[in-house]
Enzyme design. Structure first.
Site, PDB file in Angstrom:
ATOM      1  N   ASP A  81      33.126  35.964  15.384  1.00 58.34           N
ATOM      2  CA  ASP A  81      32.913  35.448  16.155  1.00 58.34           C
ATOM      3  C   ASP A  81      34.837  34.895  16.754  1.00 58.34           C
ATOM      4  OD1 ASP A  81      32.465  32.117  16.914  1.00 58.34           O
ATOM      5  OD2 ASP A  81      33.407  32.171  15.059  1.00 58.34           O
ATOM      6  N   ASP A  83      36.483  31.155  18.196  1.00 54.32           N
ATOM      7  CA  ASP A  83      36.700  29.477  18.181  1.00 54.32           C
ATOM      8  C   ASP A  83      37.110  29.754  16.226  1.00 54.32           C
ATOM      9  OD1 ASP A  83      36.856  28.720  19.851  1.00 54.32           O
ATOM     10  OD2 ASP A  83      34.712  29.213  20.655  1.00 54.32           O
ATOM     11  N   ASP A 363      33.561  31.230  11.458  1.00 53.77           N
ATOM     12  CA  ASP A 363      34.249  30.266  10.720  1.00 53.77           C
ATOM     13  C   ASP A 363      32.410  29.166  10.026  1.00 53.77           C
ATOM     14  OD1 ASP A 363      34.502  29.495  13.449  1.00 53.77           O
ATOM     15  OD2 ASP A 363      34.133  27.957  12.588  1.00 53.77           O
TER      16      ASP A 363
HETATM   17 MG   LIG Z   1      33.807  29.447  15.481  1.00 52.87          MG
END
Ligand SMILES: [Mg+2]
Length: 506
Positions: A81, A83, A363
């Protein structure tokens, strides 16, 4: 007679390594003590023993922790991923999101001008909290959906245990009440996104403003307005961050080392992000250099996870010159090109990847990791940046001393609870009061409002349970993996089940 047994086992487990085995034998008690003086002596004796015990070693905040065994030599493909996984943000991003959301509330939704004077409190909320949309309450719950008393807020105002029980009539919320959003009937919002801290802070402050000024308000409408305001700021936020990358993004040279090592080991790599490509391109160029795309076999932007993993939606190719998607069909996924939307089945088929060969890092335990872990057999890694701070709290001498003594005290309470003597019962009440005070002290070491992201006093939080379920490994930053070999096997620690406790330590 059984009542004192846990104390014996406890000291075998905790004090024996410090060389206190002989002294611990004094704790062989076969009956409940019904004499206040003797019980007080037990307490004092335990306290002296505990004071002489060596404190546990520090935990390295840069470690990688395993919920499930993971052998990296079996991993052929690494996915990421963007961010808060590849891109590690400065706290300035949270302030920016808060500021932009607040401005929308006033300028677009015509909230009172005084709202503009609110200031972001970065120390208020923690990730993983739940918000009761109709009742307007922000709270922390554990893996059994039990409300952590002392961590329930109406606006910025804490609710007492009595008030919480008057509202809900129970300590644990029904699963359907908590997870109804999964079936389209949201009662509670789970704020598990890294970008949700400014949203929670703004929401709570706005509710408090309405309360303080005796203004009538509808809790659902305020929730929807704040959610909508924060949700609408992403294009502006992307533009501002993209223009001031060094102000918002943390550059870590270790990430280049990490990617070089993967490439030199012949691993394939891909990137799947919900963010727009121009934003990701600016950040990745800053982090890894202009040729960052050379590392990746597939790059997918605007992926709309978790739908990417669930819906069979076609890939679109990005025409970078005019920054828009092309019309033609996408049959193969080529290195060097940028794709939009798409779906996991097409990705796997096109690249001939098998689930267990893929390790995907994100995250967000749900939108990044849940579907790939539960339905596609991918191995998963969670990047939980809060871990660094929380481990520093665990390593704090005060925390070690309090949490250790808490365990002894709780065992004393458990062992003595059947005492019938009135003096003993009074003493146990005092111990219970001490236990509650110590619990509060450990809680505020992490966060004065909500405590630790990962635990309530005795249990994993709702967030933790999901994290451990969906992530094979977790760590605070991606670069922490460079502290281990490329073929490292991560082993989970053998946990002690409640019924194994005694036999495990004897
Ligand atoms: Mg993310």
């Amino acid at each position: 007679m059984v009542a004192m047994r846990p104390l014996q086992s406890f000291f075998r487990a905790t004090l024996a390594p410090a060389g206190l085995t002989t002294k611990c034998r004094h704790f062989t008690m076969s009956a409940v003590i019904n004499d206040r003086h003797k019980l007080q002596q037990e307490y004092e004796h335990n306290k002296i023993l505990w004071a002489g015990k060596k404190l546990p070693e520090d935990v390295n905040p840069k470690n990688v922790f395993a919920s499930n065994e993971l052998d990296l030599s079996e991993i052929k493909v690494y996915g990421f991923d963007y961010d808060y996984t590849l891109a590690n943000y400065e706290p300035a991003v949270e302030h920016l999101i808060y500021q932009l959301g607040k401005n929308i509330l006033v300028s677009k939704y015509r909230y009172p001008d005084e709202i503009k004077n609110l200031k972001y409190d970065k120390d208020f909320a923690v990730r993983g909290l739940h918000y009761d949309i109709e009742k307007g309450l922000l709270m922390k719950i554990d893996q059994f959906q039990q409300i952590q008393m002392g961590s329930v807020y109406s606006g910025m105002t804490p609710l007492s245990e009595k008030e919480v029980l008057e509202i809900y009539g129970k300590r644990a919320l029904p699963l359907d009440y908590v997870e109804g959003h999964l079936r389209g009937t949201p009662k509670m919002a789970h704020l598990a996104d890294c970008f949700s801290m400014p949203e929670m802070c703004l929401l709570s402050q706005v509710v408090q403003y309405f309360k303080d000024n005796d203004l009538l308000y509808d809790t659902v409408s305020i929730f929807n307005d704040v959610k909508s305001a924060i949700g609408s700021i992403h294009p502006e936020m992307h533009r501002i961050v993209g223009r001031n990358i060094s102000e918002y993004l943390i550059k870590d040279a270790g990430l280049v080392t990490f990617f070089e090592r993967l490439r030199n080991s012949g691993k394939e790599m891909f990137l799947i992000t919900n963010s727009p490509f121009y934003f990701v391109n600016a950040g990745m160029t800053y982090i890894l250099g202009e040729n960052w795309r050379d590392y990746f076999d597939v790059v997918v932007a605007n992926a709309k996870k978790p739908n990417f993993f669930v819906i069979n939606r076609p890939f679109r190719e990005l025409n970078e010159e005019i920054d828009t998607q092309t019309w033609g069909p996408v049959n193969t996924l080529e290195k060097g090109k940028v794709y939009l939307e798409g779906n996991l089945n097409h990705l796997q088929k096109s690249k001939c990847w098998q689930g267990q060969q893929v390790l995907y890092f994100g995250d967000h335990p749900y939108s990044d990791l849940a579907d790939v872990s539960l339905n596609h057999g991918w191995r998963t890694g969670a990047i939980i940046w809060e871990l660094d701070y929380e481990i520093q709290c665990l390593n704090h001498e005060e925390y070690k001393k309090i949490s250790g003594w808490l365990m002894v005290l709780q065992t004393l309470i458990e062992s003595s609870q059947d005492a019938e003597d009135e003096g003993c019962r009074q003493l146990i009440k005092e111990w219970e009061k001490e236990r509650d005070d110590l619990r509060k002290r450990t809680k505020v070491l992490f966060n004065q409002f909500f405590g630790s992201v990962f635990r309530t006093h005795d249990n994993p939080t709702y967030f933790s349970r999901r994290l451990f379920r969906f992530a094979d490994i977790y760590t605070s930053q991606l670069v922490n993996l460079t502290n281990y070999s490329i073929n490292h096997t991560y082993y989970p620690r053998r946990g002690v089940l409640p019924h194994e406790y005694k036999s495990f330590f004897v």
